[in-house]
Design a protein around this motif. Sequence first.
Motif, mmCIF file in Angstrom:
data_model
loop_
_atom_site.group_PDB
_atom_site.id
_atom_site.type_symbol
_atom_site.label_atom_id
_atom_site.label_comp_id
_atom_site.label_asym_id
_atom_site.label_seq_id
_atom_site.Cartn_x
_atom_site.Cartn_y
_atom_site.Cartn_z
ATOM 1 N N ALA A 37 0.826 -1.210 0.000
ATOM 2 C CA ALA A 37 0.000 0.000 0.000
ATOM 3 C C ALA A 37 0.855 1.253 0.000
ATOM 4 N N ARG A 38 1.961 1.221 0.724
ATOM 5 C CA ARG A 38 2.849 2.378 0.777
ATOM 6 C C ARG A 38 3.509 2.630 -0.572
ATOM 7 N N ARG A 39 3.873 1.570 -1.267
ATOM 8 C CA ARG A 39 4.568 1.705 -2.546
ATOM 9 C C ARG A 39 3.630 1.626 -3.748
ATOM 10 N N LEU A 40 2.379 1.171 -3.513
ATOM 11 C CA LEU A 40 1.437 0.917 -4.609
ATOM 12 C C LEU A 40 2.071 0.027 -5.675
ATOM 13 N N SER A 41 2.756 -1.000 -5.201
ATOM 14 C CA SER A 41 3.424 -1.944 -6.092
ATOM 15 C C SER A 41 3.699 -3.229 -5.328
ATOM 16 N N PHE A 42 3.161 -4.349 -5.815
ATOM 17 C CA PHE A 42 3.457 -5.638 -5.203
ATOM 18 C C PHE A 42 4.911 -6.025 -5.456
ATOM 19 N N THR A 43 5.434 -5.669 -6.613
ATOM 20 C CA THR A 43 6.812 -6.013 -6.952
ATOM 21 C C THR A 43 7.787 -5.302 -6.028
ATOM 22 N N GLN A 44 7.612 -3.980 -5.842
ATOM 23 C CA GLN A 44 8.511 -3.226 -4.977
ATOM 24 C C GLN A 44 8.362 -3.650 -3.516
ATOM 25 N N ALA A 45 7.145 -3.993 -3.114
ATOM 26 C CA ALA A 45 6.944 -4.486 -1.751
ATOM 27 C C ALA A 45 7.705 -5.784 -1.540
ATOM 28 N N GLY A 46 7.687 -6.661 -2.551
ATOM 29 C CA GLY A 46 8.438 -7.902 -2.452
ATOM 30 C C GLY A 46 9.926 -7.669 -2.336
ATOM 31 N N GLU A 47 10.440 -6.704 -3.117
ATOM 32 C CA GLU A 47 11.866 -6.376 -3.037
ATOM 33 C C GLU A 47 12.228 -5.851 -1.650
ATOM 34 N N GLU A 48 11.352 -5.041 -1.075
ATOM 35 C CA GLU A 48 11.629 -4.486 0.251
ATOM 36 C C GLU A 48 11.652 -5.571 1.315
ATOM 37 N N LEU A 49 10.721 -6.520 1.227
ATOM 38 C CA LEU A 49 10.600 -7.550 2.258
ATOM 39 C C LEU A 49 11.398 -8.809 1.936
ATOM 40 N N GLY A 50 12.039 -8.831 0.776
ATOM 41 C CA GLY A 50 12.877 -9.969 0.421
ATOM 42 C C GLY A 50 12.108 -11.200 0.007
ATOM 43 N N VAL A 51 10.920 -11.016 -0.575
ATOM 44 C CA VAL A 51 10.121 -12.129 -1.081
ATOM 45 C C VAL A 51 9.682 -11.808 -2.499
ATOM 46 N N SER A 52 9.012 -12.736 -3.136
ATOM 47 C CA SER A 52 8.590 -12.526 -4.509
ATOM 48 C C SER A 52 7.305 -11.715 -4.583
ATOM 49 N N GLN A 53 7.043 -11.181 -5.755
ATOM 50 C CA GLN A 53 5.783 -10.468 -5.991
ATOM 51 C C GLN A 53 4.601 -11.395 -5.784
ATOM 52 N N VAL A 54 4.767 -12.645 -6.167
ATOM 53 C CA VAL A 54 3.688 -13.631 -5.996
ATOM 54 C C VAL A 54 3.375 -13.829 -4.518
ATOM 55 N N ALA A 55 4.421 -13.882 -3.697
ATOM 56 C CA ALA A 55 4.209 -14.067 -2.260
ATOM 57 C C ALA A 55 3.452 -12.890 -1.652
ATOM 58 N N ILE A 56 3.799 -11.674 -2.081
ATOM 59 C CA ILE A 56 3.071 -10.499 -1.595
ATOM 60 C C ILE A 56 1.614 -10.570 -2.014
ATOM 61 N N SER A 57 1.380 -10.900 -3.284
ATOM 62 C CA SER A 57 0.012 -10.996 -3.794
ATOM 63 C C SER A 57 -0.784 -12.042 -3.016
ATOM 64 N N ARG A 58 -0.139 -13.152 -2.687
ATOM 65 C CA ARG A 58 -0.825 -14.223 -1.955
ATOM 66 C C ARG A 58 -1.176 -13.761 -0.539
ATOM 67 N N GLN A 59 -0.250 -13.070 0.104
ATOM 68 C CA GLN A 59 -0.507 -12.588 1.461
ATOM 69 C C GLN A 59 -1.627 -11.548 1.475
ATOM 70 N N VAL A 60 -1.611 -10.633 0.515
ATOM 71 C CA VAL A 60 -2.654 -9.610 0.451
ATOM 72 C C VAL A 60 -4.008 -10.260 0.186
ATOM 73 N N LYS A 61 -4.035 -11.229 -0.699
ATOM 74 C CA LYS A 61 -5.293 -11.931 -0.996
ATOM 75 C C LYS A 61 -5.835 -12.629 0.249
ATOM 76 N N ALA A 62 -4.925 -13.240 1.013
ATOM 77 C CA ALA A 62 -5.356 -13.918 2.234
ATOM 78 C C ALA A 62 -5.921 -12.904 3.233
ATOM 79 N N LEU A 63 -5.295 -11.697 3.317
ATOM 80 C CA LEU A 63 -5.815 -10.673 4.221
ATOM 81 C C LEU A 63 -7.184 -10.187 3.768
ATOM 82 N N GLU A 64 -7.366 -9.999 2.473
ATOM 83 C CA GLU A 64 -8.666 -9.576 1.951
ATOM 84 C C GLU A 64 -9.739 -10.610 2.279
#
Length: 310
Positions: free
Chosen positions: A26-53
């Motif tokens: 949400a801060r970066r408005l980018s799943f890819t950049q969020a993954g780079e920041e947290l050291g995981v893949s874009q897919v992993a971020i997308s999966r986590q966000v989907k689970a939260l939704e």
Amino acid sequence: MPVGQPPVPARPHLPLNALRSFEAAARRLSFTQAGEELGVSQVAISRQVKALEQWLGTPLFIRGTREVRLTPEGARLLPPVRQALDLLALAAGQVSRRERRNVLSIQAYTTFAQRWLIPRLTRFHERHPDIEVRLTASVSPVDFEHQDVDAAVRSGDGSGWPGLETDFLTPIALLPVASSTLLKRRKGKLPAEALSGMTLLHSLARPNDWEIWLQANGAEQVVDSRKGLKFESSALAYEAALQGSGVAMGIQVLVEGYLTSGALVSPFGQAVRRPGGYYLVRPRHRPVSTAMRRFRDWILAELGAAETGG
């Protein structure tokens, strides 16, 4: 449970990893950049966000072909999640430092760090021996989102820094400085026109200072503000002035030590105060640690004492 205390209401089992992924995306408005920041893949971020939704029962992002945007629910959720994660990080840091010193990361301009801050840090350490200041120097803008920096010394007029808390430190007053050996027999105050024929020393980090000073002193038609030697920083220009290479444009608070010792002199024209000055800036959304509060109070007191002659 101690007798007499009301029962603690049960908390829901919050998906903390998903909330952390949501905050970064949400801060970066980018799943890819969020993954780079947290050291995981874009897919992993997308999966986590989907689970939260799914856990919340509401969408948090509007997913486009090339961008994502927050839904009203996502925009409402972001500020408290960010604040909660900051508080958790602060609390964890305080606990983990029980057996070691508090660490405070400060960034400053190269010349400010060399000429003002470093000579005084011993006084801060003597007053607060439990706080370790890690000082970095840079002329580049500070990026609090991607750099491990608690606060920075920046120059400006106090505006144009959204999301930052600012404390005014000291004004910026310009005055030419040179070694006494360069001036040889010239004594007393000299008019600005006396700079004609002398080598001007420029800082590329402050390219307009000579032009501003010459105009304010009515010598722009006599002295060419563009000519001379150019250096990456004011610190290098000051060093060249010490070596007798020419006349540097000094910032008063940074050259006071040289002037007091007689290593440099400033006989030319009048000092010119610029709008704004130096500020201590730090992210508004971060909780203020005890170390940060003590450093802020100390640097404000140091500069206040310097301005009053104390």
